[in-house]
Design a protein around this motif. Sequence first.
Motif, PDB file in Angstrom:
ATOM      1  N   GLY A 178       0.808  -1.219   0.000  1.00  0.00           N
ATOM      2  CA  GLY A 178       0.000   0.000   0.000  1.00  0.00           C
ATOM      3  C   GLY A 178       0.837   1.263   0.000  1.00  0.00           C
ATOM      4  N   ILE A 179       1.864   1.314   0.850  1.00  0.00           N
ATOM      5  CA  ILE A 179       2.692   2.515   0.916  1.00  0.00           C
ATOM      6  C   ILE A 179       3.522   2.682  -0.355  1.00  0.00           C
ATOM      7  CG2 ILE A 179       4.496   1.259   2.186  1.00  0.00           C
ATOM      8  CD1 ILE A 179       3.661   5.040   2.291  1.00  0.00           C
ATOM      9  N   ILE A 180       3.922   1.571  -0.960  1.00  0.00           N
ATOM     10  CA  ILE A 180       4.705   1.657  -2.201  1.00  0.00           C
ATOM     11  C   ILE A 180       3.843   2.210  -3.332  1.00  0.00           C
ATOM     12  CG2 ILE A 180       6.020   0.337  -3.902  1.00  0.00           C
ATOM     13  CD1 ILE A 180       6.734  -1.590  -1.619  1.00  0.00           C
ATOM     14  N   ARG A 181       2.577   1.785  -3.387  1.00  0.00           N
ATOM     15  CA  ARG A 181       1.672   2.337  -4.409  1.00  0.00           C
ATOM     16  C   ARG A 181       1.534   3.850  -4.252  1.00  0.00           C
ATOM     17  NH1 ARG A 181      -1.129  -2.569  -3.528  1.00  0.00           N
ATOM     18  NH2 ARG A 181      -2.400  -1.636  -1.885  1.00  0.00           N
ATOM     19  N   ILE A 182       1.424   4.296  -3.013  1.00  0.00           N
ATOM     20  CA  ILE A 182       1.289   5.737  -2.757  1.00  0.00           C
ATOM     21  C   ILE A 182       2.558   6.478  -3.171  1.00  0.00           C
ATOM     22  CG2 ILE A 182       1.090   7.465  -0.929  1.00  0.00           C
ATOM     23  CD1 ILE A 182      -0.747   5.496   0.557  1.00  0.00           C
ATOM     24  N   LEU A 183       3.718   5.914  -2.815  1.00  0.00           N
ATOM     25  CA  LEU A 183       4.988   6.557  -3.158  1.00  0.00           C
ATOM     26  C   LEU A 183       5.173   6.638  -4.672  1.00  0.00           C
ATOM     27  CD1 LEU A 183       7.397   4.901  -0.541  1.00  0.00           C
ATOM     28  CD2 LEU A 183       6.538   7.249  -0.525  1.00  0.00           C
ATOM     29  N   TRP A 328      15.755   5.568  11.624  1.00  0.00           N
ATOM     30  CA  TRP A 328      15.935   4.902  10.324  1.00  0.00           C
ATOM     31  C   TRP A 328      14.631   4.302   9.791  1.00  0.00           C
ATOM     32  CZ3 TRP A 328      19.978   7.382   9.580  1.00  0.00           C
ATOM     33  CH2 TRP A 328      20.983   7.473  10.540  1.00  0.00           C
ATOM     34  N   ARG A 329      13.533   4.949  10.116  1.00  0.00           N
ATOM     35  CA  ARG A 329      12.233   4.538   9.574  1.00  0.00           C
ATOM     36  C   ARG A 329      12.000   5.357   8.291  1.00  0.00           C
ATOM     37  NH1 ARG A 329       8.753   1.978  12.619  1.00  0.00           N
ATOM     38  NH2 ARG A 329       6.999   3.134  11.729  1.00  0.00           N
ATOM     39  N   MET A 330      12.530   4.835   7.184  1.00  0.00           N
ATOM     40  CA  MET A 330      12.589   5.605   5.940  1.00  0.00           C
ATOM     41  C   MET A 330      11.529   5.150   4.936  1.00  0.00           C
ATOM     42  SD  MET A 330      16.742   5.917   5.537  1.00  0.00           S
ATOM     43  CE  MET A 330      17.219   4.321   6.161  1.00  0.00           C
ATOM     44  N   MET A 331      10.808   6.127   4.378  1.00  0.00           N
ATOM     45  CA  MET A 331       9.813   5.893   3.323  1.00  0.00           C
ATOM     46  C   MET A 331       8.781   4.861   3.756  1.00  0.00           C
ATOM     47  SD  MET A 331      12.114   6.031  -0.130  1.00  0.00           S
ATOM     48  CE  MET A 331      13.191   7.433  -0.457  1.00  0.00           C
ATOM     49  N   LEU A 332       8.250   5.032   4.960  1.00  0.00           N
ATOM     50  CA  LEU A 332       7.322   4.051   5.511  1.00  0.00           C
ATOM     51  C   LEU A 332       5.888   4.539   5.572  1.00  0.00           C
ATOM     52  CD1 LEU A 332       9.359   2.610   8.516  1.00  0.00           C
ATOM     53  CD2 LEU A 332       8.999   1.589   6.276  1.00  0.00           C
ATOM     54  N   ARG A 333       5.669   5.855   5.461  1.00  0.00           N
ATOM     55  CA  ARG A 333       4.290   6.317   5.620  1.00  0.00           C
ATOM     56  C   ARG A 333       4.059   7.615   4.858  1.00  0.00           C
ATOM     57  NH1 ARG A 333       7.113  10.108   7.250  1.00  0.00           N
ATOM     58  NH2 ARG A 333       7.239  10.905   9.362  1.00  0.00           N
ATOM     59  N   SER A 334       2.792   7.798   4.563  1.00  0.00           N
ATOM     60  CA  SER A 334       2.330   9.049   3.963  1.00  0.00           C
ATOM     61  C   SER A 334       1.243   9.591   4.891  1.00  0.00           C
ATOM     62  CB  SER A 334       1.764   8.790   2.564  1.00  0.00           C
ATOM     63  OG  SER A 334       1.121   9.939   2.067  1.00  0.00           O
ATOM     64  N   ARG A 335       1.428  10.819   5.367  1.00  0.00           N
ATOM     65  CA  ARG A 335       0.496  11.403   6.329  1.00  0.00           C
ATOM     66  C   ARG A 335      -0.160  12.637   5.745  1.00  0.00           C
ATOM     67  NH1 ARG A 335       1.619   9.707  11.712  1.00  0.00           N
ATOM     68  NH2 ARG A 335       0.415  11.462  12.503  1.00  0.00           N
ATOM     69  N   SER A 403      -4.962  11.015   8.203  1.00  0.00           N
ATOM     70  CA  SER A 403      -5.016   9.811   7.378  1.00  0.00           C
ATOM     71  C   SER A 403      -3.593   9.293   7.204  1.00  0.00           C
ATOM     72  CB  SER A 403      -5.623  10.123   6.001  1.00  0.00           C
ATOM     73  OG  SER A 403      -5.447   9.035   5.109  1.00  0.00           O
ATOM     74  N   ILE A 404      -3.400   7.990   7.486  1.00  0.00           N
ATOM     75  CA  ILE A 404      -2.093   7.358   7.346  1.00  0.00           C
ATOM     76  C   ILE A 404      -2.140   6.399   6.165  1.00  0.00           C
ATOM     77  CG2 ILE A 404      -0.266   6.050   8.491  1.00  0.00           C
ATOM     78  CD1 ILE A 404      -0.932   8.617   9.946  1.00  0.00           C
ATOM     79  N   ASN A 405      -1.244   6.589   5.220  1.00  0.00           N
ATOM     80  CA  ASN A 405      -1.128   5.699   4.057  1.00  0.00           C
ATOM     81  C   ASN A 405      -2.445   5.523   3.302  1.00  0.00           C
ATOM     82  OD1 ASN A 405       1.519   5.422   4.814  1.00  0.00           O
ATOM     83  ND2 ASN A 405       1.282   3.397   5.721  1.00  0.00           N
TER      84      ASN A 405
END
Length: 443
Positions: A178-183, A328-335, A403-405
């Motif tokens: 899901g997060i990769i699709r958003i990125l 080091w929590r990199m590219m894990l979420r979209s807020r 909204s998260i991810n």
Amino acid sequence: MLNRFLFSKIDNSQLIIFRIFFGILVSLECYGAILTGWVRRTLIEPKFTFNFIGFDWLQPLPGFGMYYYFFVMGTLGILIALGYKYRFAIISFSLMWTGVYLMQKTSYNNHYYLLILISLIMCFLPAQKSHSLDVKNNPTIKSDSMFAYVKWIIIFQLLIVYTYASIAKLYGDWFDLGIIRILMLSKAGYPIIGGLLQEPIIHRIIGISGILFDLLIVPALLWKPTRKIAFFASIFFHLFNSIIFQIGIFPYLSLAFTVFFFEPKTIRHIFFKKKKPFLLQNVEIPSYKNILYILGGMYFLIQLTLPIRHHFIKDDVLWTEEGHRLSWRMMLRSRTGKLKFQVVNTENGETTIIKTKEYLSRKQRRRIAGYPDFIWQFAQRLKKEYAEKGQYIEVYAKNSKVSINGKPYRPFIDPKVDLASVKWNYFWHNEWIFPSPTEEKNP
């Protein structure tokens, strides 16, 4: 055994070429920040910056001061590469870079933090002992060797970064892509590859390779049979990140780190053909051995514990953001978030809805509604501004939702809490953040 591992004398070609790469890259980062407008957008145009809480005294220089600041840092990078006044240059750069990192977090990046750590480590390493202007000016300091611990400090630091980055990806929104699709959705407009990046098979490849690369790259580079394969995998991985995510010098700095994994004779043959090989592998115990053990142990204990501190803070870090930075929590979420700031005059009860556009830059407005520390700091800013006018206020976050991810918006900040009066909890959970949806289901 440990003494032999750390205090054997080895050829210093790896450290010397890394110093040159490092200096060039940080110089490009600083000059580039000016030329691309990053300094203007992040530090000059905003009326104020969201500094790390507790570092309010670190504020951008007025006028065009930050242009000069970054120009000086870029010039220090050149001095580092040349090995001229090296100790002064690297210490000055480390202090200045740390300062600019702490004075703003709207453009927070884990890579900026890594640059602080590597700069700090480089302050103590003998990186100027060969192929430097310092040696030309003072030949007595020249040396073709270094203690083995020099390269192992860098390698262990990288192992921590990559391992924690891999472990952090082991969660639902990475597994279901899901997060990769958003990125990747934000890259749809890229020429040629934009459409390809939207394909499910590409998302799956990115998801699997992201976990495996971070977990295995350091061991694979250390093991000679897989070293070349790992090196070429690093080139592809980091160039992909550079092109797709446009994250400055970090991909190239990561490639520069690989010099510490190759044999010194290989590095010497490629970069320093005229440099005499250092053949003796003798053990020489330095007088500062105990100090090195103590300081090194304390440093790496901090590096090992900081990234896991969020496990000891109530609720999910993905929701609260508490313990996210420096981990080091990199590219894990979209807020994304929504809220209105309501100001109440404590003397007459007059209520005002704040127009954030009058206070914040566009990028700051995109950040503020989704991050609790930004929300709290803005409330403190309002309190200060009104107090300067002789008015005492309460500040409330109304209709706050996050909204998260890409998931549905959920209530985020308690609208009944006066954010102007509460203290920020540095180490534990701030109770005015509503529980995450998961926490609500499992009270």
